[in-house]
Design a protein around this motif. Structure first.
Motif, PDB file in Angstrom:
ATOM      1  N   GLY A 177       0.760  -1.416   0.054  1.00  0.00           N
ATOM      2  CA  GLY A 177       0.256  -0.079  -0.189  1.00  0.00           C
ATOM      3  C   GLY A 177       0.955   1.233  -0.097  1.00  0.00           C
ATOM      4  N   LEU A 178       1.936   1.296   0.770  1.00  0.00           N
ATOM      5  CA  LEU A 178       2.670   2.461   0.906  1.00  0.00           C
ATOM      6  C   LEU A 178       3.410   2.874  -0.430  1.00  0.00           C
ATOM      7  N   LEU A 179       3.670   1.768  -1.008  1.00  0.00           N
ATOM      8  CA  LEU A 179       4.453   1.778  -2.326  1.00  0.00           C
ATOM      9  C   LEU A 179       3.605   2.050  -3.623  1.00  0.00           C
ATOM     10  N   SER A 180       2.068   1.851  -3.299  1.00  0.00           N
ATOM     11  CA  SER A 180       1.142   1.826  -4.340  1.00  0.00           C
ATOM     12  C   SER A 180       1.279   3.223  -5.105  1.00  0.00           C
ATOM     13  N   LYS A 181       1.298   3.451  -6.372  1.00  0.00           N
ATOM     14  CA  LYS A 181       0.922   4.636  -7.259  1.00  0.00           C
ATOM     15  C   LYS A 181      -0.206   5.532  -6.851  1.00  0.00           C
ATOM     16  N   GLU A 182      -1.415   4.796  -6.893  1.00  0.00           N
ATOM     17  CA  GLU A 182      -2.615   5.241  -6.406  1.00  0.00           C
ATOM     18  C   GLU A 182      -2.520   5.960  -5.041  1.00  0.00           C
ATOM     19  N   TYR A 183      -1.878   5.010  -3.825  1.00  0.00           N
ATOM     20  CA  TYR A 183      -1.859   5.597  -2.821  1.00  0.00           C
ATOM     21  C   TYR A 183      -0.926   6.811  -2.898  1.00  0.00           C
ATOM     22  N   ALA A 184      -0.056   7.109  -3.442  1.00  0.00           N
ATOM     23  CA  ALA A 184       0.705   8.278  -3.763  1.00  0.00           C
ATOM     24  C   ALA A 184      -0.102   9.511  -4.291  1.00  0.00           C
ATOM     25  N   ALA A 185      -1.051   9.021  -5.407  1.00  0.00           N
ATOM     26  CA  ALA A 185      -1.698  10.069  -5.938  1.00  0.00           C
ATOM     27  C   ALA A 185      -2.864  10.669  -5.008  1.00  0.00           C
ATOM     28  N   ARG A 186      -3.547   9.380  -3.993  1.00  0.00           N
ATOM     29  CA  ARG A 186      -4.193   9.942  -2.832  1.00  0.00           C
ATOM     30  C   ARG A 186      -3.532  11.131  -1.775  1.00  0.00           C
ATOM     31  N   ARG A 187      -2.271  10.731  -1.476  1.00  0.00           N
ATOM     32  CA  ARG A 187      -1.622  11.256  -0.486  1.00  0.00           C
ATOM     33  C   ARG A 187      -0.948  12.606  -0.877  1.00  0.00           C
ATOM     34  N   ARG A 188      -0.774  12.524  -2.276  1.00  0.00           N
ATOM     35  CA  ARG A 188      -0.084  13.898  -3.027  1.00  0.00           C
ATOM     36  C   ARG A 188      -1.081  15.170  -2.668  1.00  0.00           C
ATOM     37  N   ALA A 189      -2.589  14.845  -2.417  1.00  0.00           N
ATOM     38  CA  ALA A 189      -3.403  15.755  -2.362  1.00  0.00           C
ATOM     39  C   ALA A 189      -3.203  16.592  -0.817  1.00  0.00           C
ATOM     40  N   GLN A 190      -2.485  15.969  -0.293  1.00  0.00           N
ATOM     41  CA  GLN A 190      -2.036  16.583   1.129  1.00  0.00           C
ATOM     42  C   GLN A 190      -0.853  17.358   1.129  1.00  0.00           C
ATOM     43  N   MET A 191      -0.256  17.520   0.054  1.00  0.00           N
ATOM     44  CA  MET A 191       1.032  18.180  -0.153  1.00  0.00           C
ATOM     45  C   MET A 191       0.422  19.738  -0.325  1.00  0.00           C
ATOM     46  N   ASN A 192       1.125  20.725   0.408  1.00  0.00           N
ATOM     47  CA  ASN A 192       0.960  22.080   0.213  1.00  0.00           C
ATOM     48  C   ASN A 192       1.831  22.402  -1.059  1.00  0.00           C
ATOM     49  N   ALA A 193       1.754  22.906  -2.246  1.00  0.00           N
ATOM     50  CA  ALA A 193       2.550  23.004  -3.340  1.00  0.00           C
ATOM     51  C   ALA A 193       3.089  24.735  -3.080  1.00  0.00           C
ATOM     52  N   GLU A 194       2.493  25.382  -1.923  1.00  0.00           N
ATOM     53  CA  GLU A 194       3.091  26.561  -2.008  1.00  0.00           C
ATOM     54  C   GLU A 194       3.830  27.031  -0.557  1.00  0.00           C
ATOM     55  N   ARG A 195       3.815  26.300   0.491  1.00  0.00           N
ATOM     56  CA  ARG A 195       4.133  26.575   1.603  1.00  0.00           C
ATOM     57  C   ARG A 195       4.511  25.575   2.512  1.00  0.00           C
ATOM     58  N   ALA A 196       5.578  25.461   3.359  1.00  0.00           N
ATOM     59  CA  ALA A 196       6.080  24.526   4.273  1.00  0.00           C
ATOM     60  C   ALA A 196       4.755  23.943   5.214  1.00  0.00           C
ATOM     61  N   GLY A 197       4.609  22.596   5.028  1.00  0.00           N
ATOM     62  CA  GLY A 197       3.279  22.075   5.700  1.00  0.00           C
ATOM     63  C   GLY A 197       3.582  21.989   7.189  1.00  0.00           C
ATOM     64  N   PRO A 198       2.645  21.833   8.165  1.00  0.00           N
ATOM     65  CA  PRO A 198       2.886  21.238   9.661  1.00  0.00           C
ATOM     66  C   PRO A 198       3.234  20.035   9.651  1.00  0.00           C
ATOM     67  N   LYS A 199       3.584  19.530  10.804  1.00  0.00           N
ATOM     68  CA  LYS A 199       3.796  17.896  11.135  1.00  0.00           C
ATOM     69  C   LYS A 199       2.583  17.123  10.604  1.00  0.00           C
ATOM     70  N   ALA A 200       3.075  16.334   9.833  1.00  0.00           N
ATOM     71  CA  ALA A 200       1.964  15.535   9.079  1.00  0.00           C
ATOM     72  C   ALA A 200       1.705  14.241   9.730  1.00  0.00           C
ATOM     73  N   LEU A 201       0.510  13.884   9.656  1.00  0.00           N
ATOM     74  CA  LEU A 201      -0.205  12.678  10.337  1.00  0.00           C
ATOM     75  C   LEU A 201       0.140  11.424   9.195  1.00  0.00           C
ATOM     76  N   ALA A 202       0.240  10.296   9.710  1.00  0.00           N
ATOM     77  CA  ALA A 202       0.312   9.149   8.852  1.00  0.00           C
ATOM     78  C   ALA A 202      -1.179   8.943   8.098  1.00  0.00           C
ATOM     79  N   GLY A 203      -0.594   8.458   6.800  1.00  0.00           N
ATOM     80  CA  GLY A 203      -1.895   8.158   5.894  1.00  0.00           C
ATOM     81  C   GLY A 203      -2.387   6.931   6.093  1.00  0.00           C
ATOM     82  N   ASP A 204      -3.401   6.627   5.162  1.00  0.00           N
ATOM     83  CA  ASP A 204      -4.014   5.246   5.340  1.00  0.00           C
ATOM     84  C   ASP A 204      -3.684   4.361   4.195  1.00  0.00           C
ATOM     85  N   PRO A 205      -2.697   3.526   3.979  1.00  0.00           N
ATOM     86  CA  PRO A 205      -2.246   2.867   2.913  1.00  0.00           C
ATOM     87  C   PRO A 205      -3.121   1.544   2.553  1.00  0.00           C
TER      88      PRO A 205
END
Length: 582
Positions: free
Chosen positions: A344-372
């Motif tokens: 799950g962690l190495l799934s391209k589909e999981y990466a696509a879902r997880r990528r939505a949690q990245m802020n492309a403009e600013r440094a993010g806060p401490k992140a929580l674990a995703g659900d693979p």
């Protein structure tokens, strides 16, 4: 300071790669075998084996054994590691896991005292921190399965260096001074590495007859000389009754003869992902390195980094690392004890879902674990575990990569944990014992708590990349948890930014591991690069430190190879390229 921060501050690693060039230079190209290490003697040892017809595995063990002499604070037979091997004839990649294991006396509460975590620093320099060493068994498995030479042949160069000695360098003297307090707790360590209570002067010829003896016994009797008999008894005694200086008390450990005799290495399949047309192979659990690097690359694949402003591209790299570390810390541990959601962690589909949690403009806060788990596609994982605390891990190490004229490759990272390991030199045998058990989380619930026979989670990340089915490059580094970011950033520099490998390695390193601050190296603060990232919300760690000591080999389109070591970190590395025999 947290346990995780202390682990990082102590982290040391050596990277050893075997492609080939002229002595004394960090970059070399040619058409034969190659080697790159941070030690001239280690590179020469590998080259000597290649010149005698040995393959990459033989040369890697020879270099590693020599590093145990010249860089004993980072690695040696008192520790463990992960070796990745590319077999050219079979066109396949396998790994040899010889990570240290917890002694049979261990329980999840071994590092608990009165309901609280044991003092980290006191545990670090003690018999209680010593795990069952795996290096010699790992060498045995690699040589017997994939090598062409015997222990007697490949250990001969290291025996020569240990017997004749080597000149103490400025880097060696500096590490002795920085770790003097720990090492001088133990009489056997003081006698070997200090004189009149001070680090050995620059240029002193340091001989290690005890280690030469240990290597000779292994050369004559094989791995049994280490895991049974007098050498094993000496290790058990050193752990149970550490050879402390007068007036010093440290915690004893419980390592048994059965623990040593029962130790086994593991042959494991690598983890794999794809990135920009490359097939990227990494080390599997119990190292988190290959999985974290793979997940981060999957996240980055959704961005055209080459087209972004440099600060924006580096921001995306750090945010991908932040999310990968959140997942790594939550889910990964020894696969024989924990059913981790690797697929799950190495799934391209999981990466696509997880990528939505990245802020492309600013440094993010401490992140929580995703659900693979929805992407796991594995019915053997019965249920989703409770969310775990987010922790970091380990410390010092060495990395090496070797290639031979037949196209075989070894990428090898091994360690004794923090600089100088436990600080205990085994009396009569001249090698330091690891303190790898401090890589466990001291309390739970957490996948990486101590258990008998368990291998603590690692960050080691020797990496081999193929393109169109052929080797393209290999890279690895020491540095505790910063290994992951060093390897990831080097790949981004080389693949996305188009840097030649030497420039990719020598570029300033940024290590974001899901922390409020980002680790940087001396001289970075105040630079134009730093100021641009500060505008995006980044804050730097208070004490800049050198990050990693990478080595790499590039396999060029014309059939030549380029060996690359560090040009400035950990001293200047040594890259050698063998002359092809026509």
């Amino acid at each position: 300071m947290t346990h995780a921060a202390r682990r990082l501050a102590l982290a040391c690693t050596i990277v050893l790669i075997v492609p080939f060039a002229r002595a004394g230079t960090p970059v070399a190209s040619g058409t034969g075998g190659a080697v790159a290490t941070i030690s001239e003697q280690a590179s020469q040892s590998a080259m000597a084996i290649l010149d005698k017809g040995g393959n990459a595995v033989d040369a890697a063990v020879a270099a590693a054994a020599t590093l145990g002499v010249t860089d004993p604070y980072s690695c040696g037979i008192g520790g463990g590691g992960f070796m990745m091997i590319y077999l050219a004839r079979d066109k396949r990649v396998i790994t040899v896991d010889h990570r240290e294991t917890a002694p049979s006396s261990f329980t999840p509460s071994v590092f608990q005292e009165n309901g609280k975590d044991s003092d980290f620093d006191a545990t670090l320099a003690s018999g209680a921190s010593v795990g069952v060493p795996g290096t010699v068994r790992g060498w045995h498995e690699a040589l017997s399965r994939y090598g062409t030479m015997s222990f007697k042949q490949v250990l001969a160069p290291a025996i020569g260096v240990a017997s004749k000695g080597f000149a103490v360098s400025e880097n060696f003297r500096r590490m002795s001074a920085e770790n003097q307090k720990k090492l001088q707790l133990f009489t056997s360590s003081s006698a070997l590495y200090f004189k009149d209570g001070k680090p050995l002067p620059l240029g002193t010829v340091l001989k290690n007859p005890g280690l030469a003896k240990a290597y000779r016994e292994i050369a004559a009797q094989g791995q049994k000389a280490f895991y049974q008999g007098p050498m094993a008894r000496a290790m058990v005694e050193a752990v149970a009754r550490p050879p402390v200086a007068a007036g010093v008390r440290v915690r004893a450990g419980k390592l048994s003869m059965a623990d040593l005799a029962n130790y086994e290495a593991r042959i494991r399949q690598p983890v794999k992902t794809t990135y920009r047309g490359y097939e990227v192979y990494g080390i599997p659990l119990p190292s988190s390195g290959g999985i974290a690097v793979g997940e981060a690359l999957n996240l980055l694949e959704g961005y055209n980094l080459k087209a972004l402003p440099r600060a924006s591209a580096e921001h995306v790299y750090m945010e991908a690392s932040r999310l990968a570390f959140a997942d790594r810390n939550a889910y990964l541990a020894d696969p024989e004890y924990v059913d981790a959601p690797v697929a799950g962690l190495l799934s391209k589909e999981y990466a696509a879902r997880r990528r939505a949690q990245m802020n492309a403009e600013r440094a993010g806060p401490k992140a929580l674990a995703g659900d693979p788990y929805p992407f796991q596609n594995d019915p053997s994982v019965p249920q989703r575990p409770q969310a775990a605390r987010l922790m970091a891990d380990n410390a010092h190490t060495t990395h090496l990569a070797v290639s031979d004229k037949e196209g075989n490759i070894v990428a090898y990272t091994f360690t004794i944990e923090s600089w100088g390991g436990s600080g205990i030199v085994v009396p009569g045998y001249g090698f330091l014992l690891n303190n790898e058990m401090t890589d466990f989380d001291f309390s739970g619930p957490h996948p990486n708590v101590p258990e008998a026979g368990k291998r603590p989670r690692s960050s080691m990340a020797p990496t081999i990349a193929l393109k169109n089915g052929k080797p393209a490059f290999t890279v690895g580094s020491p540095g505790g948890a910063t290994i992951i970011t060093t390897v990831l950033q080097t790949i981004v520099n080389h693949v996305d930014f188009g840097m030649p490998m030497d420039k990719a390695i020598n570029a300033p390193r940024l290590s974001q591991r899901n922390d409020v601050t980002t680790d940087v190296e001396p001289g970075f603060g105040g630079s134009a690069q730093a100021l641009a990232l500060e505008k995006l919300g980044y804050k730097w760690a208070a004490k800049p430190q050198e990050i990693g000591a990478a080595n790499a080999i590039v396999f060029n389109a014309d059939g030549s190879v380029t060996a690359v070591s560090e040009g400035k970190r950990h001293g200047v590395g040594s890259a050698l390229v063998q002359k092809s025999a026509n």
